[in-house]
Design a protein around this motif. Structure first.
Motif, mmCIF file in Angstrom:
data_model
loop_
_atom_site.group_PDB
_atom_site.id
_atom_site.type_symbol
_atom_site.label_atom_id
_atom_site.label_comp_id
_atom_site.label_asym_id
_atom_site.label_seq_id
_atom_site.Cartn_x
_atom_site.Cartn_y
_atom_site.Cartn_z
ATOM 1 N N ALA A 32 9.031 15.888 4.770
ATOM 2 C CA ALA A 32 9.471 16.582 3.560
ATOM 3 C C ALA A 32 10.911 17.073 3.680
ATOM 4 O O ALA A 32 11.517 17.452 2.681
ATOM 5 N N THR A 33 11.455 17.061 4.881
ATOM 6 C CA THR A 33 12.823 17.539 5.084
ATOM 7 C C THR A 33 13.847 16.402 5.075
ATOM 8 O O THR A 33 14.973 16.591 4.621
ATOM 9 N N THR A 34 13.453 15.230 5.535
ATOM 10 C CA THR A 34 14.384 14.091 5.551
ATOM 11 C C THR A 34 14.037 13.032 4.513
ATOM 12 O O THR A 34 14.788 12.077 4.335
ATOM 13 N N GLU A 35 12.888 13.192 3.842
ATOM 14 C CA GLU A 35 12.409 12.225 2.847
ATOM 15 C C GLU A 35 12.325 10.813 3.435
ATOM 16 O O GLU A 35 12.702 9.828 2.795
ATOM 17 N N ARG A 36 11.798 10.720 4.653
ATOM 18 C CA ARG A 36 11.608 9.422 5.298
ATOM 19 C C ARG A 36 10.124 9.189 5.587
ATOM 20 O O ARG A 36 9.403 10.130 5.932
ATOM 21 N N VAL A 37 9.700 7.940 5.450
ATOM 22 C CA VAL A 37 8.335 7.581 5.824
ATOM 23 C C VAL A 37 8.234 7.611 7.347
ATOM 24 O O VAL A 37 9.017 6.967 8.042
ATOM 25 N N ILE A 38 7.276 8.368 7.852
ATOM 26 C CA ILE A 38 7.057 8.439 9.294
ATOM 27 C C ILE A 38 6.079 7.362 9.738
ATOM 28 O O ILE A 38 6.345 6.593 10.657
ATOM 29 N N THR A 39 4.938 7.289 9.053
ATOM 30 C CA THR A 39 3.933 6.304 9.432
ATOM 31 C C THR A 39 3.067 5.968 8.234
ATOM 32 O O THR A 39 3.031 6.701 7.235
ATOM 33 N N ALA A 40 2.354 4.856 8.331
ATOM 34 C CA ALA A 40 1.411 4.434 7.294
ATOM 35 C C ALA A 40 0.354 3.577 7.963
ATOM 36 O O ALA A 40 0.675 2.613 8.657
ATOM 37 N N TYR A 41 -0.908 3.923 7.754
ATOM 38 C CA TYR A 41 -1.967 3.190 8.432
ATOM 39 C C TYR A 41 -3.227 3.159 7.571
ATOM 40 O O TYR A 41 -3.469 4.059 6.771
ATOM 41 N N PRO A 42 -4.038 2.114 7.729
ATOM 42 C CA PRO A 42 -5.298 2.045 6.991
ATOM 43 C C PRO A 42 -6.319 3.001 7.557
ATOM 44 O O PRO A 42 -6.296 3.315 8.745
ATOM 45 N N THR A 43 -7.201 3.485 6.685
ATOM 46 C CA THR A 43 -8.204 4.460 7.086
ATOM 47 C C THR A 43 -9.431 4.294 6.197
ATOM 48 O O THR A 43 -9.364 3.687 5.119
ATOM 49 N N ASP A 44 -10.555 4.846 6.658
ATOM 50 C CA ASP A 44 -11.760 4.839 5.824
ATOM 51 C C ASP A 44 -11.909 6.123 5.033
ATOM 52 O O ASP A 44 -12.915 6.326 4.347
ATOM 53 N N GLU A 45 -10.891 6.998 5.089
ATOM 54 C CA GLU A 45 -10.920 8.268 4.372
ATOM 55 C C GLU A 45 -10.156 8.124 3.057
ATOM 56 O O GLU A 45 -9.048 7.592 3.022
ATOM 57 N N SER A 46 -10.739 8.643 1.982
ATOM 58 C CA SER A 46 -10.167 8.440 0.653
ATOM 59 C C SER A 46 -9.040 9.405 0.317
ATOM 60 O O SER A 46 -8.349 9.217 -0.684
ATOM 61 N N ASP A 47 -8.851 10.445 1.131
ATOM 62 C CA ASP A 47 -7.760 11.379 0.864
ATOM 63 C C ASP A 47 -7.170 11.863 2.184
ATOM 64 O O ASP A 47 -7.481 11.335 3.254
ATOM 65 N N CYS A 48 -6.327 12.883 2.098
ATOM 66 C CA CYS A 48 -5.647 13.389 3.285
ATOM 67 C C CYS A 48 -6.462 14.473 3.965
ATOM 68 O O CYS A 48 -6.046 15.018 4.970
ATOM 69 N N ALA A 93 0.821 -1.209 0.000
ATOM 70 C CA ALA A 93 0.000 0.000 0.000
ATOM 71 C C ALA A 93 0.854 1.259 0.000
ATOM 72 O O ALA A 93 0.552 2.236 -0.711
ATOM 73 N N VAL A 94 1.923 1.261 0.776
ATOM 74 C CA VAL A 94 2.807 2.428 0.833
ATOM 75 C C VAL A 94 3.431 2.696 -0.524
ATOM 76 O O VAL A 94 3.499 3.840 -0.981
ATOM 77 N N ARG A 95 3.871 1.623 -1.180
ATOM 78 C CA ARG A 95 4.512 1.807 -2.484
ATOM 79 C C ARG A 95 3.591 2.511 -3.470
ATOM 80 O O ARG A 95 3.977 3.465 -4.145
ATOM 81 N N THR A 96 2.344 2.045 -3.570
ATOM 82 C CA THR A 96 1.411 2.663 -4.513
ATOM 83 C C THR A 96 1.097 4.107 -4.122
ATOM 84 O O THR A 96 1.060 4.995 -4.974
ATOM 85 N N ALA A 97 0.869 4.338 -2.843
ATOM 86 C CA ALA A 97 0.524 5.693 -2.393
ATOM 87 C C ALA A 97 1.628 6.694 -2.723
ATOM 88 O O ALA A 97 1.349 7.834 -3.100
ATOM 89 N N LEU A 98 2.886 6.266 -2.602
ATOM 90 C CA LEU A 98 4.005 7.183 -2.838
ATOM 91 C C LEU A 98 4.354 7.331 -4.313
ATOM 92 O O LEU A 98 4.659 8.433 -4.773
ATOM 93 N N THR A 99 4.345 6.242 -5.051
ATOM 94 C CA THR A 99 4.811 6.308 -6.436
ATOM 95 C C THR A 99 3.711 6.610 -7.439
ATOM 96 O O THR A 99 3.988 7.029 -8.554
ATOM 97 N N ASN A 100 2.462 6.401 -7.046
ATOM 98 C CA ASN A 100 1.351 6.708 -7.952
ATOM 99 C C ASN A 100 0.187 7.273 -7.149
ATOM 100 O O ASN A 100 -0.886 6.674 -7.068
#
Length: 221
Positions: free
Chosen positions: A205-221, A158-165
Motif C-alpha cells: 500500500a506504500t509503493t503500489e507494487r504487486v508483491i505476490t500472487a498465487y492460487p488458493t482454495d480460499e475465496s477471500d483474504c 487473474a491478477v488483473r481481475t483481482a485488482l481492477t474488479n
C-alpha cells in the motif's frame, strides 16, 4: 414607538435565521467530511477497466484484449482464462527484466490505490518472486484444462481481475503496509481449477507494487 419595536423584532428574526444557516452549513460540511473519510477507508470494490495487459508492452494499463474477465453482478469479477491466446507478458517485456528489476511487467488502475504496477522485481516481490515461488502452483491451475497457455498467462489474467474488479469488501488490510485482493478463477469453457479456484494478490500500500500472487482454495483474504 411601534415602528422601533417592529424593527427590533425583524432584526431578531434575521439573526435567528442566520444562526440556523450557519449551523446547517457546519452540519453539512461535517457530514461530507465524514463520507470522505469512510470512502477513503473502504474504497469502492469496482473499477471500470477490467481488460488484460497487452502482450509485448512493458508499461501496460490493462487495456489490451488478450484475455477477459466477467462481472458476477455482486460487486466482483471472475478472472476468465482463455484456453488459447497470446503469450503474456511478451518476450520484449521479459527481455527488459534481465537488465532492470524495476521495469514494469503490467500496470493496473485500481479503485483503492490508484495505479498499481507489477515490476520485473526480485526474489522478494514482483514477477520474479512469483516466478520463483509459484510457477508450479500456476501450472497446476492450467493442468487438465489447456496445454496452450503458460503459467504467467493465467497469473497475469487473474491478477488483473483481482485488482481492477475485486470481490465485494476487498481489498483488506494484510498487515505491514500491505493489502490483500482476491478473485475467482475460471476458464472460458466455464470450468474451474481444482482445488485452487481462486487467486490471492498481495500489494504494497506504500509503493503500489504487486508483491505476490498465487492460487488458493480460499475465496477471500
Amino acid at each position: 414607538m411601534s415602528s422601533k419595536r417592529s424593527r427590533s423584532t425583524l432584526t431578531g428574526v434575521a439573526a435567528a435565521l442566520a444562526a440556523v444557516v450557519v449551523i446547517g452549513g457546519f452540519a453539512l460540511t461535517n457530514a461530507r467530511n465524514g463520507d470522505d473519510a469512510v470512502l477513503s477507508a473502504a474504497p469502492s470494490a469496482t473499477a471500470s477497466d477490467r481488460s488484460a495487459p497487452s502482450a509485448g508492452s512493458g508499461d501496460t494499463s490493462g487495456t489490451g484484449d488478450a484475455d477477459g474477465g466477467s462481472d458476477t453482478g455482486d460487486g466482483g469479477g471472475v478472472a476468465v482464462v482463455d484456453r488459447s491466446g497470446p503469450d503474456l507478458p511478451g518476450a520484449d517485456v521479459l527481455d527488459r527484466c534481465t537488465s532492470d528489476s524495476r521495469a514494469t511487467v503490467a500496470a493496473y488502475e485500481t479503485a483503492a490505490l490508484g495505479r498499481v504496477v507489477m515490476q520485473c522485481g526480485t526474489s522478494a516481490q514482483g514477477y520474479e518472486h512469483i516466478r520463483v515461488r509459484h510457477t508450479g502452483d500456476w501450472r497446476d491451475v492450467l493442468a487438465g484444462h489447456t496445454a496452450e497457455r503458460d503459467w504467467d498467462d493465467a497469473m497475469l489474467t487473474a491478477v488483473r481481475t483481482a485488482l481492477t474488479n475485486p470481490q465485494k469488501g476487498l481489498p483488506v488490510d494484510a498487515g505491514d503496509g500491505k493489502v490483500c485482493y482476491a478473485a475467482p478463477v475460471r476458464f472460458d469453457d466455464g470450468t474451474a481449477p481444482s482445488p485452487d479456484g481462486f487467486v490471492k494478490v498481495i500489494v504494497s500500500a506504500t509503493t503500489e507494487r504487486v508483491i505476490t500472487a498465487y492460487p488458493t482454495d480460499e475465496s477471500d483474504c
